[in-house]
Design a protein around this motif. Structure first.
Motif, PDB file in Angstrom:
ATOM      1  N   TRP A  98       0.826  -1.295  -0.095  1.00  0.00           N
ATOM      2  CA  TRP A  98       0.014   0.214  -0.067  1.00  0.00           C
ATOM      3  C   TRP A  98       0.967   1.236   0.139  1.00  0.00           C
ATOM      4  N   SER A  99       0.442   2.296  -0.363  1.00  0.00           N
ATOM      5  CA  SER A  99       1.360   3.493  -0.490  1.00  0.00           C
ATOM      6  C   SER A  99       0.342   4.666  -0.440  1.00  0.00           C
ATOM      7  N   THR A 100       1.020   5.981  -0.259  1.00  0.00           N
ATOM      8  CA  THR A 100       0.511   7.407  -0.392  1.00  0.00           C
ATOM      9  C   THR A 100       0.976   7.984  -1.678  1.00  0.00           C
ATOM     10  N   LEU A 101      -0.005   8.329  -2.695  1.00  0.00           N
ATOM     11  CA  LEU A 101       0.144   9.019  -3.640  1.00  0.00           C
ATOM     12  C   LEU A 101       0.237  10.464  -3.595  1.00  0.00           C
ATOM     13  N   ILE A 102       1.285  11.298  -4.099  1.00  0.00           N
ATOM     14  CA  ILE A 102       1.218  12.624  -3.771  1.00  0.00           C
ATOM     15  C   ILE A 102       1.711  13.286  -5.258  1.00  0.00           C
ATOM     16  N   ALA A 103       0.586  14.064  -5.881  1.00  0.00           N
ATOM     17  CA  ALA A 103       1.011  14.813  -7.319  1.00  0.00           C
ATOM     18  C   ALA A 103       0.805  16.274  -7.101  1.00  0.00           C
ATOM     19  N   LEU A 104       1.604  17.015  -7.941  1.00  0.00           N
ATOM     20  CA  LEU A 104       1.264  18.227  -8.257  1.00  0.00           C
ATOM     21  C   LEU A 104       0.868  18.698  -9.486  1.00  0.00           C
ATOM     22  N   GLU A 105      -0.284  19.220  -9.734  1.00  0.00           N
ATOM     23  CA  GLU A 105      -0.871  19.654 -11.156  1.00  0.00           C
ATOM     24  C   GLU A 105      -0.665  21.053 -11.252  1.00  0.00           C
ATOM     25  N   GLU A 106      -0.057  21.619 -12.341  1.00  0.00           N
ATOM     26  CA  GLU A 106       0.148  22.859 -12.720  1.00  0.00           C
ATOM     27  C   GLU A 106      -0.479  23.239 -14.127  1.00  0.00           C
ATOM     28  N   HIS A 107      -1.422  24.167 -14.113  1.00  0.00           N
ATOM     29  CA  HIS A 107      -2.064  24.584 -15.441  1.00  0.00           C
ATOM     30  C   HIS A 107      -2.428  23.523 -16.087  1.00  0.00           C
ATOM     31  N   GLY A 108      -3.075  22.478 -15.213  1.00  0.00           N
ATOM     32  CA  GLY A 108      -3.631  21.225 -15.869  1.00  0.00           C
ATOM     33  C   GLY A 108      -2.898  20.110 -16.162  1.00  0.00           C
ATOM     34  N   ALA A 109      -1.486  20.445 -16.091  1.00  0.00           N
ATOM     35  CA  ALA A 109      -0.605  19.205 -16.212  1.00  0.00           C
ATOM     36  C   ALA A 109       0.111  18.755 -15.073  1.00  0.00           C
ATOM     37  N   VAL A 110       0.226  17.323 -15.070  1.00  0.00           N
ATOM     38  CA  VAL A 110       1.005  16.780 -13.592  1.00  0.00           C
ATOM     39  C   VAL A 110       2.341  17.189 -13.870  1.00  0.00           C
ATOM     40  N   THR A 111       2.983  18.009 -12.830  1.00  0.00           N
ATOM     41  CA  THR A 111       4.420  18.146 -12.895  1.00  0.00           C
ATOM     42  C   THR A 111       5.103  17.691 -11.915  1.00  0.00           C
ATOM     43  N   MET A 112       4.468  16.615 -11.181  1.00  0.00           N
ATOM     44  CA  MET A 112       5.435  16.016 -10.050  1.00  0.00           C
ATOM     45  C   MET A 112       4.675  14.783  -9.551  1.00  0.00           C
ATOM     46  N   GLY A 113       5.460  13.690  -9.364  1.00  0.00           N
ATOM     47  CA  GLY A 113       4.534  12.664  -8.850  1.00  0.00           C
ATOM     48  C   GLY A 113       5.470  11.802  -7.790  1.00  0.00           C
ATOM     49  N   MET A 114       4.607  11.589  -6.790  1.00  0.00           N
ATOM     50  CA  MET A 114       5.704  10.969  -5.284  1.00  0.00           C
ATOM     51  C   MET A 114       4.866   9.554  -5.155  1.00  0.00           C
ATOM     52  N   VAL A 115       5.341   8.467  -4.693  1.00  0.00           N
ATOM     53  CA  VAL A 115       4.633   7.414  -4.389  1.00  0.00           C
ATOM     54  C   VAL A 115       5.425   6.948  -3.113  1.00  0.00           C
ATOM     55  N   SER A 116       5.095   6.963  -2.007  1.00  0.00           N
ATOM     56  CA  SER A 116       5.896   6.327  -0.678  1.00  0.00           C
ATOM     57  C   SER A 116       4.947   5.174  -0.279  1.00  0.00           C
ATOM     58  N   ALA A 117       6.074   3.988   0.006  1.00  0.00           N
ATOM     59  CA  ALA A 117       5.393   2.712   0.385  1.00  0.00           C
ATOM     60  C   ALA A 117       6.148   2.354   1.789  1.00  0.00           C
ATOM     61  N   PRO A 118       5.935   2.995   2.721  1.00  0.00           N
ATOM     62  CA  PRO A 118       6.753   2.744   4.007  1.00  0.00           C
ATOM     63  C   PRO A 118       7.016   1.290   4.418  1.00  0.00           C
ATOM     64  N   ALA A 119       5.916   0.333   4.287  1.00  0.00           N
ATOM     65  CA  ALA A 119       5.976  -0.928   4.782  1.00  0.00           C
ATOM     66  C   ALA A 119       6.934  -1.760   3.975  1.00  0.00           C
TER      67      ALA A 119
END
Length: 285
Positions: A98-119
């Motif tokens: 399982w994981s946490t999904l984090i993204a940043l969208e700027e002007h309608g385009a995704v410009t950063m993606g992060m997936v963290s799976a601590p287990a």
């Protein structure tokens, strides 16, 4: 374009989510409620989303935010897209994928993606032009991150594709798309009959189970699958994976070939396969 401070903030948000999730993971008495779509939600999902929204508001009060559990807040050309726990069923079962999904969208385009799976002790991230990376979680200076780079996929008929969710959770139209892709490729996970719903068949495992990743698109980004199709998805299920797959050299679109996160479908593929798979998914005239 995402700058280094946004990526640094995303790592801090992932650390914060990891800490909350670890507190609940495998804790006795952790309970879940069923949402309207039948998927489970826990106190951990809600607490993580609220904590990340508060941290983003403190750092960037003008940024908008959308999460799976509490919806959209604010209007801005910059929008953070969060899935507090992707794989809540695995989280509840005490399984590590399982994981946490984090993204940043700027002007309608995704410009950063992060997936963290601590287990799993792993994290994946990318920003356009900055390559895609996989590293330990928490970060370990003695184990630097590894860049993800994909090779061309060749013929789609020889491809291995993951599809999710299972037929019982798909519409008739979605099952037909899945069945065409399953029939046209060399291998599909899960290996079920995608054209029908069989109530006697036990629920299949996700394509990612046992792979060391916790989302089917990461199987593509890490070269463990040729393609992955996600159906019935929200933006929070998709956005964070787009830069990771694309910066590794792969491709993303919905089933119409558009780079959108709001149509419910996401196809991730090794380079050279994408259009072949889109053609295969099309209904015959």
């Amino acid at each position: 374009m995402t700058d280094s401070t946004d990526l640094a903030l995303a790592h801090c948000l992932a650390d914060q989510a990891d800490d909350v999730a670890r507190h609940y993971f495998r804790a006795p008495g952790l309970r879940a409620e069923d949402k309207r779509d039948g998927s489970p939600v826990t106190e951990a999902d809600r607490e993580i989303e609220q904590a990340l929204r508060a941290s983003i508001r403190a750092e960037h009060p003008g940024d908008a935010f959308v999460g799976e559990e509490f919806g959209a807040h604010g209007q801005s050309s910059r929008r953070w897209i969060i899935d507090a726990i992707d794989g809540t069923a695995s989280f509840l079962a005490g399984e590590p994928e399982w994981s946490t999904l984090i993204a940043l969208e700027e002007h309608g385009a995704v410009t950063m993606g992060m997936v963290s799976a601590p287990a799993l002790g792993r994290r994946w991230w990318a920003a356009p032009g900055g390559a895609a990376w996989m590293g330990p979680c928490p970060s370990d200076p003695s184990a630097p991150p590894r860049q993800l780079t994909l090779t061309a996929g060749g013929n789609a008929k020889d491809a291995a594709i993951g599809i999710w969710p299972p037929p019982s959770r798909l519409s008739e139209t979605e099952r037909a798309v899945a069945a065409r892709l399953a029939a046209g490729t060399a291998a599909v996970l899960p290996a079920v009959d995608w054209s029908t719903v069989d109530p006697t068949t036990p629920p299949p495992r996700k394509p990612s189970t046992g792979s060391g990743t916790c989302h089917g698109a990461l199987l593509v980004a890490t070269g463990k699958a040729d393609a992955f199709l996600l159906l019935g998805a929200g933006p929070w299920d998709i956005a964070a994976l787009i830069p990771i797959v694309e910066e590794a050299g792969g491709t993303f679109s919905d089933l119409s070939g558009q780079r959108r996160t709001d149509t419910g479908a996401a196809l991730f593929a090794r380079p050279g396969l994408h259009q072949q798979l889109l053609n295969m998914a099309e209904a015959p005239n």
